[in-house]
Design an enzyme around this catalytic site. Sequence first.
Site, PDB file in Angstrom:
ATOM      1  N   GLU A 100       0.894  -1.321   0.024  1.00 45.98           N
ATOM      2  CA  GLU A 100      -0.099  -0.246   0.148  1.00 45.98           C
ATOM      3  C   GLU A 100       0.769   1.312  -0.001  1.00 45.98           C
ATOM      4  O   GLU A 100       1.904   1.318   0.771  1.00 45.98           O
ATOM      5  CB  GLU A 100      -1.116   0.069   1.548  1.00 45.98           C
ATOM      6  CG  GLU A 100      -1.910  -1.056   1.269  1.00 45.98           C
ATOM      7  CD  GLU A 100      -2.952  -1.022   0.226  1.00 45.98           C
ATOM      8  OE1 GLU A 100      -3.099  -0.029  -0.349  1.00 45.98           O
ATOM      9  OE2 GLU A 100      -3.626  -2.002  -0.071  1.00 45.98           O
TER      10      GLU A 100
ATOM     11  N   CYS B 223      -7.250  -2.435   8.279  1.00 48.87           N
ATOM     12  CA  CYS B 223      -6.058  -2.567   7.566  1.00 48.87           C
ATOM     13  C   CYS B 223      -5.329  -0.939   7.435  1.00 48.87           C
ATOM     14  O   CYS B 223      -4.273  -0.611   7.697  1.00 48.87           O
ATOM     15  CB  CYS B 223      -5.922  -3.178   6.188  1.00 48.87           C
ATOM     16  SG  CYS B 223      -6.496  -4.962   6.370  1.00 48.87           S
TER      17      CYS B 223
ATOM     18  N   HIS C 127      -1.143  -5.760   1.566  1.00 41.62           N
ATOM     19  CA  HIS C 127      -2.480  -6.518   1.313  1.00 41.62           C
ATOM     20  C   HIS C 127      -1.908  -7.718   0.544  1.00 41.62           C
ATOM     21  O   HIS C 127      -1.218  -7.804  -0.495  1.00 41.62           O
ATOM     22  CB  HIS C 127      -3.587  -5.951   0.807  1.00 41.62           C
ATOM     23  CG  HIS C 127      -4.468  -5.078   1.612  1.00 41.62           C
ATOM     24  ND1 HIS C 127      -4.621  -3.884   1.415  1.00 41.62           N
ATOM     25  CD2 HIS C 127      -5.319  -5.736   2.515  1.00 41.62           C
ATOM     26  CE1 HIS C 127      -5.556  -3.408   2.388  1.00 41.62           C
ATOM     27  NE2 HIS C 127      -5.777  -4.394   3.037  1.00 41.62           N
TER      28      HIS C 127
END
Length: 199
Positions: free
Chosen positions: A80, A142, A166
Site C-alpha cells: 500500500e 488495515c 495486502h
Amino acid sequence: MKKILLTGFVPFLDNPINPTEEIVQGLHKKSVNGWEVVGEVLPVDFHVTGDHLVELIHKVQPSAIISLGLAAGRNRITPERIAINCNDGPVDNQGYKPDGEKIISDGPDGYFSSLPIKKMVKELENNGIPAKISNTAGAYLCNHVMYRALHEIEQQKLDIFSGFIHIPASHKLALTNNIPSFAQKDLQRAIEICIGCLD
C-alpha cells in the site's frame, strides 16, 4: 540483529481463516535476510487494535514494521502507498461499525508508506509473483493500523520503516468462494521477499 515487527489479523467478517495469521505465526522468531521477525496477530477491533500496535512498537523497538491484511478478491500482492485518517467499513469482530470518523482527531489527512514499495513489487515480479502498488488501503482495520503506526513514528520521531501489504486469499480460504487465490507457502515466500528488500 535488527528486528522487524510483522503483524497480521485474526479471521474477520465471514472469513473462517486469515492467511496473514498463518504467515505471522510461520515467520515469528525466524531470521529473514538478517532481520529477526517478531510476529503478532492483531484483533479486528477498532477500539483496541491501534493502541495495542502502538504498545508493541515501544515494547519491541523494531527497525521496521510490516503489517499484513487480507484483501480477498485481489489477484496479486499489493504493497500500500498511503493510509488515510478515516475509519469506515463493515462491522469489526466486536460488532462496532465505524461511520467515517477520524482515526486521530487532529492528525493529518494521510501518511505515505516508508517501505521500499517499488523495490518490493519489482523483486516479487522477478521471482514470478504477481504484484502491484495499491493506492488505497481502504478505511477498515488495515488502513487503521497502517495510519496508527506511521502517526506514532512521526509523532515520536522514531527511525522506523513502516507500511502495509495486502495479500490475496489462500487456496484454503478460496475453497468456498470464487476468488483468486495463492498457495499459503507462496504467500509466506512473498512476504519473505518483501522483508529482504529492506536495508
